[in-house]
Design an enzyme around this catalytic site. Structure first.
Site, PDB file in Angstrom:
ATOM      1  N   ASP A  74       0.829  -1.212   0.000  1.00 30.56           N
ATOM      2  CA  ASP A  74       0.000   0.000   0.000  1.00 30.56           C
ATOM      3  C   ASP A  74       0.858   1.255   0.000  1.00 30.56           C
ATOM      4  O   ASP A  74       0.484   2.268  -0.586  1.00 30.56           O
ATOM      5  CB  ASP A  74      -0.945   0.000   1.208  1.00 30.56           C
ATOM      6  CG  ASP A  74      -2.255  -0.723   0.904  1.00 30.56           C
ATOM      7  OD1 ASP A  74      -2.843  -0.444  -0.158  1.00 30.56           O
ATOM      8  OD2 ASP A  74      -2.682  -1.556   1.715  1.00 30.56           O
ATOM      9  N   GLU A 105      -4.764   4.741  -0.918  1.00 28.89           N
ATOM     10  CA  GLU A 105      -3.726   3.737  -0.625  1.00 28.89           C
ATOM     11  C   GLU A 105      -2.956   4.133   0.642  1.00 28.89           C
ATOM     12  O   GLU A 105      -2.568   3.272   1.429  1.00 28.89           O
ATOM     13  CB  GLU A 105      -2.761   3.575  -1.800  1.00 28.89           C
ATOM     14  CG  GLU A 105      -3.399   3.052  -3.087  1.00 28.89           C
ATOM     15  CD  GLU A 105      -3.955   1.633  -3.005  1.00 28.89           C
ATOM     16  OE1 GLU A 105      -3.704   0.937  -1.996  1.00 28.89           O
ATOM     17  OE2 GLU A 105      -4.654   1.217  -3.945  1.00 28.89           O
ATOM     18  N   HIS A 108      -5.075   3.140   3.460  1.00 30.21           N
ATOM     19  CA  HIS A 108      -4.955   1.694   3.685  1.00 30.21           C
ATOM     20  C   HIS A 108      -3.675   1.389   4.472  1.00 30.21           C
ATOM     21  O   HIS A 108      -3.700   0.633   5.448  1.00 30.21           O
ATOM     22  CB  HIS A 108      -4.905   0.921   2.359  1.00 30.21           C
ATOM     23  CG  HIS A 108      -6.135   1.094   1.519  1.00 30.21           C
ATOM     24  ND1 HIS A 108      -6.218   0.617   0.228  1.00 30.21           N
ATOM     25  CD2 HIS A 108      -7.327   1.689   1.766  1.00 30.21           C
ATOM     26  CE1 HIS A 108      -7.420   0.901  -0.265  1.00 30.21           C
ATOM     27  NE2 HIS A 108      -8.103   1.555   0.647  1.00 30.21           N
ATOM     28  N   TYR A 112      -3.309  -0.394   8.703  1.00 36.25           N
ATOM     29  CA  TYR A 112      -2.620  -1.546   9.317  1.00 36.25           C
ATOM     30  C   TYR A 112      -1.925  -1.105  10.602  1.00 36.25           C
ATOM     31  O   TYR A 112      -1.928  -1.832  11.598  1.00 36.25           O
ATOM     32  CB  TYR A 112      -1.603  -2.171   8.352  1.00 36.25           C
ATOM     33  CG  TYR A 112      -2.259  -2.690   7.096  1.00 36.25           C
ATOM     34  CD1 TYR A 112      -3.123  -3.789   7.145  1.00 36.25           C
ATOM     35  CD2 TYR A 112      -2.048  -2.074   5.870  1.00 36.25           C
ATOM     36  CE1 TYR A 112      -3.751  -4.251   6.009  1.00 36.25           C
ATOM     37  CE2 TYR A 112      -2.671  -2.531   4.720  1.00 36.25           C
ATOM     38  CZ  TYR A 112      -3.520  -3.619   4.790  1.00 36.25           C
ATOM     39  OH  TYR A 112      -4.150  -4.061   3.670  1.00 36.25           O
ATOM     40  N   GLU A 165      -2.931  -4.152  -7.637  1.00 36.10           N
ATOM     41  CA  GLU A 165      -4.241  -3.891  -7.012  1.00 36.10           C
ATOM     42  C   GLU A 165      -5.118  -5.149  -6.966  1.00 36.10           C
ATOM     43  O   GLU A 165      -5.862  -5.356  -6.010  1.00 36.10           O
ATOM     44  CB  GLU A 165      -5.009  -2.817  -7.811  1.00 36.10           C
ATOM     45  CG  GLU A 165      -4.306  -1.473  -7.907  1.00 36.10           C
ATOM     46  CD  GLU A 165      -4.698  -0.526  -6.784  1.00 36.10           C
ATOM     47  OE1 GLU A 165      -5.287  -1.000  -5.803  1.00 36.10           O
ATOM     48  OE2 GLU A 165      -4.411   0.672  -6.896  1.00 36.10           O
ATOM     49  N   GLU A 199      -9.838  -1.693  -3.601  1.00 36.81           N
ATOM     50  CA  GLU A 199      -8.908  -2.249  -4.597  1.00 36.81           C
ATOM     51  C   GLU A 199      -9.654  -2.733  -5.834  1.00 36.81           C
ATOM     52  O   GLU A 199      -9.121  -2.697  -6.947  1.00 36.81           O
ATOM     53  CB  GLU A 199      -8.085  -3.412  -4.016  1.00 36.81           C
ATOM     54  CG  GLU A 199      -7.283  -3.129  -2.747  1.00 36.81           C
ATOM     55  CD  GLU A 199      -6.330  -1.952  -2.814  1.00 36.81           C
ATOM     56  OE1 GLU A 199      -6.286  -1.262  -3.839  1.00 36.81           O
ATOM     57  OE2 GLU A 199      -5.634  -1.702  -1.806  1.00 36.81           O
ATOM     58  N   HIS A 202     -10.128   0.323  -7.940  1.00 30.49           N
ATOM     59  CA  HIS A 202      -8.837   0.738  -8.487  1.00 30.49           C
ATOM     60  C   HIS A 202      -8.417  -0.170  -9.649  1.00 30.49           C
ATOM     61  O   HIS A 202      -8.017   0.310 -10.709  1.00 30.49           O
ATOM     62  CB  HIS A 202      -7.745   0.699  -7.404  1.00 30.49           C
ATOM     63  CG  HIS A 202      -8.001   1.613  -6.238  1.00 30.49           C
ATOM     64  ND1 HIS A 202      -7.198   1.634  -5.128  1.00 30.49           N
ATOM     65  CD2 HIS A 202      -8.984   2.533  -6.011  1.00 30.49           C
ATOM     66  CE1 HIS A 202      -7.664   2.531  -4.258  1.00 30.49           C
ATOM     67  NE2 HIS A 202      -8.745   3.080  -4.776  1.00 30.49           N
TER      68      HIS A 202
END
Lengths: 326, 143
Positions: A74, A105, A108, A112, A165, A199, A202
């Protein structure tokens, strides 16, 4: 970026006019992406703490390694991949869509970290990041993709980007779906499902722009790009299999993950306009995983293969009438 | 003559799926719902199966493309629908192929098949065989 390493900037800037959009797909995708906007802080990941504590040490380590691997991808896509597509854009609207993709992104990648900080200790986090920096197959995956982002072919960049992606994320996405199917880390899985949904848009959009680009080429050039796409897919697939073994051999899930990889490789190819490559019996994803991904996917929507005696009417679902007049 | 009516955006994904079915060999015709309001409206005269892509989003709103809603808002067109096939992407979770659920429920017709993106060779084979049998059975049902 140009071969010299400097970022190529667009040569002229035109004020963007959203009242005149040459490719309607740009406006449609912009609306979908902005409509799907989300932030990880809105998902109550802290509710997963009791569940996290039921995992074994090996399972925790695996989960953290998977997420650092996804963070790396990402990060690449947010700061290099999607940005590298901007100078190739045909219209200012296409540029605007790429800026949205790049930003999401980065969301994203940050999500995490948000999961880590909720569930793990600083030391565990640092160790997982160290593992991802030292894992050859993960680093190689990043290198292969980066090579194409730095290259001089706009269409090859789109191929690499679509494969990232729509294919490269899935060795990682498998695990939260696996946990979710066992009623573990379900809030974390909700975050990952939001990422998976993004994703899809994308991959669809970049793949669509690739196909628009192909239309302007000779049939020889198109053949060459098709051959290139399949070569790159095989190169990445080989590497992905090894990466999957590094991660999942210890828990005995490798073969199950490989099916998921091939299933998604087919979808990546379809996003690029090519036919699926792997046959049905190599892509029969574990129904529990498919169901964790999409509760609708395992419903039997194959009326045709039934006996024909039952005339099943679609179940009466409540639908909103906003866009439905009659 | 029985037919397939379908919608496909400029991506042509669903268009390509319908092309691969080889409908002419089955004695079926295909009609595409126009993309833009400036094009003449499609009016059908024979029973048909609708093939519709799902517009992916977070909820069900907007899952059915507005051009398809417009087509089905015509009572005559709606009276001739016999089944629905939907395209989508499992990445959209609970709204995967939601257009099929919505049309089947609204029109009271069977949801025949769901496939992803362009459809695999297996999807093409099953839908082709299935449509052949489906129309054979339908022709035995008195109108």
């Amino acid at each position: 970026m140009s071969p010299t390493g400097k970022i190529k900037l667009i040569s002229s800037v035109q004020a963007i006019n959203w009242n005149r959009v040459p490719d309607e797909k740009d406006a449609e995708v912009w609306d979908r992406l902005t409509g799907n906007f989300w932030l990880p802080e809105k998902v109550p990941v802290s509710n997963d703490i009791p569940s996290w504590n039921t995992l074994t040490e090996d399972e925790k380590t695996l989960t953290m390694r998977v997420f650092t691997g996804l963070t790396l991808l990402d990060t690449i896509q947010g700061t290099v991949g999607a940005v590298s597509l901007i100078p190739d854009a045909i219209t200012p609207h296409e540029e605007a869509v790429y800026t949205n993709i790049a930003f999401m992104e980065s969301v994203h990648a940050k999500s995490y970290s948000s999961i880590f900080s909720t569930l793990c200790s600083t030391q565990q986090i640092d160790e997982a990041f160290r593992w991802s920096e030292e894992n050859e197959n993960l680093q190689r995956k990043a290198e292969i993709v980066m090579k194409y982002y730095r290259g001089d072919s706009p269409l090859k960049r789109k191929v690499a980007s679509t494969l990232l992606e729509s294919f490269l994320f899935y060795s990682g996405f498998y695990l939260p779906m696996y946990w979710s199917s066992r009623a573990k880390l379900t809030n974390t899985a909700d975050v990952i499902r939001l990422i998976i949904r993004d994703e899809a848009v994308h991959g669809y959009y970049i793949g669509y722009k690739f196909q628009k680009g192909l239309e302007k080429l000779s049939s020889e050039e198109r053949d060459e790009l098709k051959a290139y796409t399949f070569e790159l897919l095989f190169e990445l697939y080989e590497n992905e299999v090894q990466y999957t073994e590094d991660l999942y051999d210890g828990v005995g899930l490798t073969e199950d993950v490989k099916k998921f990889l091939r299933y998604n490789a087919n979808k990546a190819l379809m996003n690029l306009g090519y036919e699926a490559l792997f046959p049905k019996d190599e892509t029969d994803v574990n129904p529990a995983i498919l169901s964790a991904l999409s509760p609708n996917a395992d419903e039997n929507h194959d009326f045709f293969s039934g006996s024909g005696s039952s005339y099943v009417i679609g179940k009466a679902v409540h639908t909103e009438d906003d866009d439905w007049d009659f | 003559m029985a037919s397939v009516v379908y919608f496909s955006s400029v991506s042509d994904n669903t268009h390509r799926f319908v092309q691969r079915l080889g409908l002419a060999e089955l004695g079926l015709t295909a009609h595409r719902i126009p993309l833009r309001p400036s094009e003449p409206r499609l009016s059908v005269e024979a029973p048909y199966v609708l093939v519709v892509p799902t517009y992916g989003s977070g909820d069900e709103g907007g899952a059915v493309p507005r051009q398809v809603v417009k087509f089905l808002n015509d009572a005559h067109n709606r009276s001739l629908i016999r089944g629905v096939i939907a395209a989508g992407n499992t990445n959209f979770g609970s709204t995967y192929c939601a257009a099929g659920d919505i049309v089947a429920a609204k029109c009271g017709v069977p949801y025949l098949y769901a496939f992803e993106l362009l459809g695999t060779a297996e999807d093409v084979r099953r839908v082709r065989d299935g449509l052949g049998r489906f129309w054979q059975r339908q022709s035995q049902v008195p109108a």
